[in-house]
Design a protein around this motif. Structure first.
Motif: not given
Ligand code: FES
Ligand SMILES: [Fe+2]
Length: 381
Positions: A4-8, A13, A15-16, A366, A369, A373
């Motif tokens: 579950p880490t985001s890509t900016s 952003s 994220a899954t 957010d 997420r 996390r």
């Protein structure tokens, strides 16, 4: 399982979500028991039920039965609710005892957990009651709420949620005067979350995913969006808990419930305590709710709730609030969670995108997420 880490990507952003399998796979639930539920603080009930020596209340941590009891010296103790003889349960519900007596063969324990006597034990060579005691569990309280933790090494309750007690004092008016209110007395005809315990066919994380964000509020809770100015809704990340506050509420809203501008509570607030406790505050007369979402299986979640209110007769404002939550808001969330649960089993779905805007508001996810996390970090331990 998706990370579950985001890509900016620019100001937005991508994220899954957690993979669908994290919700639907029974083996994930088995791992969650050890890595999450047997290591975290679990709400059991109000401390006001434990006023005198011998007062006890029972509860559960996933599938482990627990009881909490006040000793004659005034200390709180908690034990696995399991007899050391042949594992029968010891206490039910709540009440007061002088000794804890097993209904199976009558072994009796003093309220500090020590075996006092076992019928016929004087005829058993070598049997020493003093060598037998119930297995104890950590127990602590926070602003009148009793929590237990099965992990002897766990941080204290206060250190696990630093700043929470102060926030509750600041944001929940009349906190020290609120009393637990029996659901059958308040609204026996309403059912829903006011029945102290109910079960839903869904994974516990589906319920928490729903509770920790307000991205769905505008669409799925039109009356709530009328009650609260969602533009002002903010979520604060405190590490192990999040604080959700809407400081701008509308006493004269047309679709949720009316309250007075002079009423004590003029905001809405929720706290999500990792992993599965939610505390609620609604506008109007002084109130507080505590919800615990306990998985009993990967596909079954028990919802345990306690309501606290100012003692005395119930006003129309208060009754209307309770009716709104029980008959409108909660059924809307239940329908969402049931539909999501079905969708998570679809061949077409193995995970989705989260809407991250970095603002922790009612427009993004957010806070979902943050929850995912915490989950991923705990599962890696
Ligand atoms: S199981 Fe408790 S006395 Fe036998
Ligand atoms: Fe909701």
């Amino acid at each position: 399982m998706n990370d579950p880490t985001s890509t900016s990507s620019g100001s937005f952003s991508l994220a899954t979500t957690l993979a669908a399998q994290a919700y639907t796979d029974p083996s994930v639930f088995d791992a969650e028991k050890d890595r999450i539920f047997y290591r975290s603080w679990q709400y059991i009930g109000p401390e006001s039920w434990l006023g005198e020596g011998g007062d006890y209340l029972t509860g559960e941590v996933v599938n482990e039965r627990i009881f909490v009891i006040r000793t004659t010296e005034g200390e709180l103790k908690a034990f696995y609710n399991v007899c050391k003889h042949r594992a029968h349960g010891l206490l039910h519900g709540r009440g007061r005892v002088r000794r804890v007596i097993c209904p199976n063969h009558g072994w009796s324990y003093s309220i500090d957990g020590q075996l006092h006597a076992a019928p016929g034990c004087e005829r058993v060579p070598g049997f020493e009651p003093s060598k037998v005691a119930l297995s104890s569990v950590r127990v602590e309280t926070l602003k009148g709420l009793v929590f237990v933790n099965l992990d002897p090494q766990a941080l204290s309750l206060g250190k696990s949620y630093p700043g929470l007690a102060k926030e509750l004092e600041e944001l929940v008016p009349e906190l020290d005067r609120l009393e637990w209110c029996p659901p059958e007395v308040v609204a026996s005809d309403l059912g829903g979350p006011l029945a102290r315990s109910a079960e839903l066919h869904t994974n516990w994380k589906v319920l928490l995913d729903n509770c920790v964000e307000c991205y769905h509020c505008r669409i799925a809770h039109p009356a709530f969006a009328d009650l609260v100015d969602l533009e002002t809704y903010r979520i604060k990340d405190n590490g192990t808990f999040t604080t959700h506050v809407g400081n701008c509420v509308r006493p004269d809203n047309r679709s949720a419930y009316r309250f007075n501008e002079s009423d004590t509570v003029q905001r809405i607030a929720f706290w999500h305590l990792w992993p599965n406790t939610v505390i609620t505050l609604y506008p109007g007369v002084a109130n507080m709710g505590v919800f615990k979402f306990t998985p009993t299986r990967h596909d079954l979640t028990r919802i345990h709730s306690d309501s606290f209110r100012r003692p005395g007769p119930m006003s129309d404002v208060e009754r209307d609030r309770i009716r709104y939550i029980a008959n409108i808001l909660w059924p809307e969330d239940v329908a969402i969670c049931e539909s999501v649960w079905r969708g998570l089993h679809s061949r077409s779905y193995d995970g989705g995108l989260l809407m991250l805007n970095g603002a922790l508001d009612a427009v993004g996810e957010d806070s979902v997420r943050l929850f995912h996390r915490m989950w991923a970090r705990s599962m890696e331990r």
